[in-house]
Scaffold this motif. Structure first.
Motif, PDB file in Angstrom:
ATOM      1  N   ASN A 453     -53.849   7.658  -2.163  1.00 31.44           N
ATOM      2  CA  ASN A 453     -52.559   7.675  -2.849  1.00 31.44           C
ATOM      3  C   ASN A 453     -51.566   8.584  -2.127  1.00 31.44           C
ATOM      4  N   ARG A 454     -52.048   9.754  -1.693  1.00 25.23           N
ATOM      5  CA  ARG A 454     -51.183  10.678  -0.961  1.00 25.23           C
ATOM      6  C   ARG A 454     -50.708  10.059   0.348  1.00 25.23           C
ATOM      7  N   TRP A 455     -51.628   9.398   1.058  1.00 21.30           N
ATOM      8  CA  TRP A 455     -51.255   8.763   2.328  1.00 21.30           C
ATOM      9  C   TRP A 455     -50.284   7.605   2.093  1.00 21.30           C
ATOM     10  N   GLY A 456     -50.466   6.890   0.968  1.00 14.07           N
ATOM     11  CA  GLY A 456     -49.545   5.808   0.632  1.00 14.07           C
ATOM     12  C   GLY A 456     -48.132   6.316   0.407  1.00 14.07           C
ATOM     13  N   ILE A 457     -48.009   7.426  -0.317  1.00 14.81           N
ATOM     14  CA  ILE A 457     -46.690   8.028  -0.555  1.00 14.81           C
ATOM     15  C   ILE A 457     -46.063   8.468   0.766  1.00 14.81           C
ATOM     16  N   ASP A 458     -46.884   9.054   1.632  1.00  8.91           N
ATOM     17  CA  ASP A 458     -46.397   9.500   2.946  1.00  8.91           C
ATOM     18  C   ASP A 458     -45.886   8.329   3.770  1.00  8.91           C
ATOM     19  N   ARG A 459     -46.634   7.220   3.775  1.00 11.97           N
ATOM     20  CA  ARG A 459     -46.201   6.031   4.540  1.00 11.97           C
ATOM     21  C   ARG A 459     -44.934   5.433   3.953  1.00 11.97           C
ATOM     22  N   GLN A 460     -44.834   5.464   2.636  1.00 16.59           N
ATOM     23  CA  GLN A 460     -43.643   4.916   1.987  1.00 16.59           C
ATOM     24  C   GLN A 460     -42.401   5.710   2.378  1.00 16.59           C
ATOM     25  N   LYS A 461     -42.518   7.025   2.446  1.00 19.20           N
ATOM     26  CA  LYS A 461     -41.391   7.874   2.852  1.00 19.20           C
ATOM     27  C   LYS A 461     -40.966   7.589   4.283  1.00 19.20           C
ATOM     28  N   LYS A 462     -41.933   7.158   5.108  1.00 19.84           N
ATOM     29  CA  LYS A 462     -41.649   6.868   6.515  1.00 19.84           C
ATOM     30  C   LYS A 462     -41.287   5.403   6.744  1.00 19.84           C
ATOM     31  N   ASN A 463     -41.072   4.658   5.634  1.00 18.64           N
ATOM     32  CA  ASN A 463     -40.714   3.233   5.692  1.00 18.64           C
ATOM     33  C   ASN A 463     -41.798   2.376   6.345  1.00 18.64           C
ATOM     34  N   LYS A 464     -43.038   2.813   6.215  1.00 16.15           N
ATOM     35  CA  LYS A 464     -44.170   2.007   6.691  1.00 16.15           C
ATOM     36  C   LYS A 464     -44.807   1.345   5.471  1.00 16.15           C
ATOM     37  N   SER A 465     -44.075   0.380   4.927  1.00 14.61           N
ATOM     38  CA  SER A 465     -44.393  -0.160   3.607  1.00 14.61           C
ATOM     39  C   SER A 465     -45.735  -0.877   3.543  1.00 14.61           C
ATOM     40  N   PHE A 466     -46.096  -1.589   4.608  1.00 17.32           N
ATOM     41  CA  PHE A 466     -47.347  -2.338   4.551  1.00 17.32           C
ATOM     42  C   PHE A 466     -48.563  -1.424   4.661  1.00 17.32           C
ATOM     43  N   GLN A 467     -48.416  -0.321   5.393  1.00 18.20           N
ATOM     44  CA  GLN A 467     -49.489   0.672   5.402  1.00 18.20           C
ATOM     45  C   GLN A 467     -49.601   1.322   4.025  1.00 18.20           C
ATOM     46  N   ALA A 468     -48.457   1.581   3.386  1.00 16.84           N
ATOM     47  CA  ALA A 468     -48.462   2.139   2.035  1.00 16.84           C
ATOM     48  C   ALA A 468     -49.137   1.180   1.066  1.00 16.84           C
ATOM     49  N   LEU A 469     -48.838  -0.102   1.204  1.00 16.16           N
ATOM     50  CA  LEU A 469     -49.451  -1.126   0.351  1.00 16.16           C
ATOM     51  C   LEU A 469     -50.976  -1.089   0.458  1.00 16.16           C
ATOM     52  N   THR A 470     -51.485  -0.986   1.675  1.00 16.62           N
ATOM     53  CA  THR A 470     -52.935  -0.933   1.891  1.00 16.62           C
ATOM     54  C   THR A 470     -53.542   0.281   1.201  1.00 16.62           C
ATOM     55  N   TYR A 471     -52.937   1.444   1.376  1.00 16.34           N
ATOM     56  CA  TYR A 471     -53.479   2.672   0.783  1.00 16.34           C
ATOM     57  C   TYR A 471     -53.407   2.643  -0.743  1.00 16.34           C
ATOM     58  N   PHE A 472     -52.278   2.202  -1.311  1.00 14.22           N
ATOM     59  CA  PHE A 472     -52.152   2.154  -2.771  1.00 14.22           C
ATOM     60  C   PHE A 472     -53.168   1.176  -3.371  1.00 14.22           C
ATOM     61  N   SER A 473     -53.421   0.063  -2.676  1.00 16.56           N
ATOM     62  CA  SER A 473     -54.408  -0.904  -3.186  1.00 16.56           C
ATOM     63  C   SER A 473     -55.810  -0.293  -3.187  1.00 16.56           C
ATOM     64  N   LYS A 474     -56.118   0.475  -2.149  1.00 14.12           N
ATOM     65  CA  LYS A 474     -57.432   1.129  -2.078  1.00 14.12           C
ATOM     66  C   LYS A 474     -57.584   2.187  -3.163  1.00 14.12           C
ATOM     67  N   ALA A 475     -56.517   2.952  -3.414  1.00 19.19           N
ATOM     68  CA  ALA A 475     -56.561   3.972  -4.465  1.00 19.19           C
ATOM     69  C   ALA A 475     -56.804   3.325  -5.822  1.00 19.19           C
ATOM     70  N   HIS A 476     -56.096   2.231  -6.090  1.00 22.26           N
ATOM     71  CA  HIS A 476     -56.263   1.543  -7.374  1.00 22.26           C
ATOM     72  C   HIS A 476     -57.656   0.923  -7.495  1.00 22.26           C
ATOM     73  N   ALA A 477     -58.155   0.335  -6.415  1.00 19.98           N
ATOM     74  CA  ALA A 477     -59.475  -0.302  -6.465  1.00 19.98           C
ATOM     75  C   ALA A 477     -60.575   0.707  -6.806  1.00 19.98           C
ATOM     76  N   LEU A 478     -60.425   1.926  -6.314  1.00 20.73           N
ATOM     77  CA  LEU A 478     -61.422   2.959  -6.580  1.00 20.73           C
ATOM     78  C   LEU A 478     -61.292   3.542  -7.988  1.00 20.73           C
ATOM     79  N   MET A 479     -60.063   3.688  -8.475  1.00 18.15           N
ATOM     80  CA  MET A 479     -59.819   4.314  -9.787  1.00 18.15           C
ATOM     81  C   MET A 479     -58.871   3.423 -10.598  1.00 18.15           C
ATOM     82  N   PRO A 480     -59.352   2.282 -11.085  1.00 17.55           N
ATOM     83  CA  PRO A 480     -58.473   1.317 -11.758  1.00 17.55           C
ATOM     84  C   PRO A 480     -57.847   1.830 -13.052  1.00 17.55           C
ATOM     85  N   LEU A 481     -58.394   2.906 -13.650  1.00 14.89           N
ATOM     86  CA  LEU A 481     -57.838   3.431 -14.900  1.00 14.89           C
ATOM     87  C   LEU A 481     -56.796   4.514 -14.653  1.00 14.89           C
ATOM     88  N   ASN A 482     -56.557   4.869 -13.392  1.00 14.58           N
ATOM     89  CA  ASN A 482     -55.560   5.881 -13.075  1.00 14.58           C
ATOM     90  C   ASN A 482     -54.172   5.238 -13.097  1.00 14.58           C
TER      91      ASN A 482
END
Length: 536
Positions: A453-482
């Motif tokens: 999630n932290r890396w996703g936010i970092d990529r989003q700030k750097k306009n690397k949206s597809f890398q952010a998408l990958t990281y956010f999906s992984k964070a959600h897959a691991l902790m779906p109730l978060n």
């Protein structure tokens, strides 16, 4: 005879053979080219990288014993020294092999069969000269533009008098830049305008892979297969999907579909890693020794295969949590044998630069009681310039010393192997080995998802949206109730106009969000996201 000002292209010719070099240079001069730089091989461009200011690069596909033409171009792209407008001509006597795995680029990569035909090369030069100004102008405008300006340029830029190839190149540039602006549907629709099946399929499969559109990804693979297009890339994308699904047996079965005789050293390494996971280190060693046994003359290739053996040994040792004195001694013997093979061979690449890194690994295993001493050496090496091999060894050393901080740092900052719209055996192999160590060391889903999630936010700030998408999906897959991870994932999907990312659809995610506890601010954000879907 042309005047020496007829063609204004700035050309780089890379050719190791004196006779071929002289022949091609003669054609260039007869065609009116005056700006010609000649290199015997590509090693100097890689070892001392600087932006290459060329309109055209002409090179033998078998550029030298270090790498093939595609590997070389991908390295230039990864180093960010190859400009987008620079055209490539590969000279080869294996046209089909070269065409099967071309690097993804905006501009067409041409292939000329040996022996080089004077008139064919001269026609290409004239064609490039006529079209290069228009291409450079568009790319320059896009480079300097902000997001809003870029969208206006892409939507309103008009060009007249273009032939099919030029139209395809412009549409590919537009599509990729729409993607960078987060306008995924615009990108997909623009790709439909490309009328070259090979170019279109290559771009579509890359885009569907980025966007996680599994249905269209699989349909495009079937389309490529039916048209007999991009055979090697088909396999690499299928292997990528198998690895994503943790199906190493399927990945190994897929790489076995390729002709073993035509394997690059990177494909050999990828297969060796998969053999290691599916079978054992003994099977892996046996396979790599067979490759060494069939490669007696090319010393650089032998070095690279031997280094792949070292990497497999290191990966096995890193992941082996039941090592003992006997297994550590066997690991040392095998590493020293592989290194002895490297040390006796000549290579255009300085392999001795890795000796210090290998010694650190061996010292950690031989003298585990001197941990503080090895930590000091590790931290010194972490501060030095790195390449992919050094990053992998440092990742392993950090794992053997049980140091999670440098592992997370190295994994998050691993060097790019190629552009975001491309795929290769090297990228699959490197990403696979780094992920194996990271996942082994970070088994706590709560900790790992927080990092993603932290890396996703970092990529989003750097306009690397597809890398952010990958990281956010992984964070959600691991902790779906978060709820934080869920809303971040939904938000990036909507910003990229992606309705479904692999197994996750926006509708299902919103339904899931409505079933878990949210605070008032999160409920408000969820209502906004839900309204966007209704409006869409």
């Amino acid at each position: 005879m042309h005047s020496d000002t007829d063609i204004k292209l700035n050309i780089l010719l890379i050719e190791s053979n004196l006779s071929s070099r002289s022949h091609i240079k003669r054609i260039l001069k007869q065609s009116g080219c005056s700006k010609i730089t000649v290199e015997k091989n590509g090693a100097s461009l890689i070892s001392k990288p600087q932006l290459l200011n060329y309109d055209l690069m002409i090179l033998d596909f078998d550029i030298d014993s270090s790498f093939t033409g595609t590997e070389f171009i991908r390295q230039l792209i990864a180093l960010q020294i190859l400009q987008d407008h620079t055209r490539i001509i590969f000279i080869t006597d294996q046209v089909e092999k070269v065409a099967a795995d071309l690097p993804f680029r905006y501009v067409t990569t041409d292939i000329i069969e040996k022996p080089v035909n004077n008139s064919k090369l001269a026609q290409k030069l004239q064609y490039y000269d006529n079209s290069s100004k228009r291409l450079k102008l568009l790319l320059k405008q896009l480079t300097k533009a902000d997001k809003i300006q870029k969208q206006n340029i892409l939507q309103h830029a008009q060009f007249i008098g273009l032939d099919n190839q030029q139209e395809n190149e412009i549409n590919l540039i537009k599509s990729t830049n729409f993607l960078k602006c987060g306008l995924t549907n615009h990108a997909l629709n623009t790709l439909k305008l490309i009328n070259d099946a090979r170019v279109q399929a290559s771009a579509q499969i890359a885009l569907y892979n980025l966007c996680g559109n599994e249905t269209k990804f699989k349909l495009t693979l079937l389309k490529m297969k039916s048209l007999n297009l991009l055979n090697r890339k088909q396999v690499f994308y299928q292997i990528s999907q198998a690895i994503r699904q943790s199906d190493s047996y399927q990945a190994l079965s897929l790489i076995n579909q390729l002709d073993e005789f035509s394997y690059s050293h990177q494909e050999v390494e990828l297969k060796a890693f998969l053999i290691l996971e599916c079978h054992s280190i003994e099977h892996c060693i046996e396979y790599l020794n067979q490759k060494l046994g069939t490669t007696l003359e090319n010393q650089h290739y032998r070095n690279l295969v031997s280094f792949s053996l070292l990497k497999c040994l290191i990966l096995e040792q890193t992941l082996n949590h039941k090592s003992n004195e006997i297994s550590d001694e066997l690991f040392e013997v095998r590493c020293k044998k592989a290194w002895a093979e490297i040390a006796k061979n000549q290579s255009p690449i300085d392999m001795m630069q890795y000796q210090t890194y290998l010694k650190l690994i061996l010292n950690i295993c031989q003298k585990p009681n001197h941990k503080e001493k090895w930590l000091v050496r590790l931290n010194i090496l972490l501060k030095q310039p790195q390449d992919h091999i050094k990053q992998f060894i440092l990742m392993s050393a950090s794992a053997l010393l049980k140091q999670q901080k440098p592992i997370s740092l190295l994994y998050n900052q691993q060097l790019p192997v190629l552009g975001m719209m491309d795929i290769s055996a090297q990228s699959l192999s490197f990403n696979y080995s780094m992920a194996k160590i990271f996942n082994d060391q970070f088994r706590d889903p709560e900790l790992k998802s927080a990092l993603y999630n932290r890396w996703g936010i970092d990529r989003q700030k750097k306009n690397k949206s597809f890398q952010a998408l990958t990281y956010f999906s992984k964070a959600h897959a691991l902790m779906p109730l978060n709820s934080v991870y869920l809303l971040n994932f939904l938000n990036i999907m909507q910003s990229l106009d992606i309705q479904k990312y692999w197994q996750f659809s926006q509708l299902d995610l919103i339904a899931h969000a409505n079933s878990i506890e949210l605070n008032s601010q999160q409920n408000q954000r969820l209502e906004q996201l839900s309204a966007s879907i209704v409006n869409h």
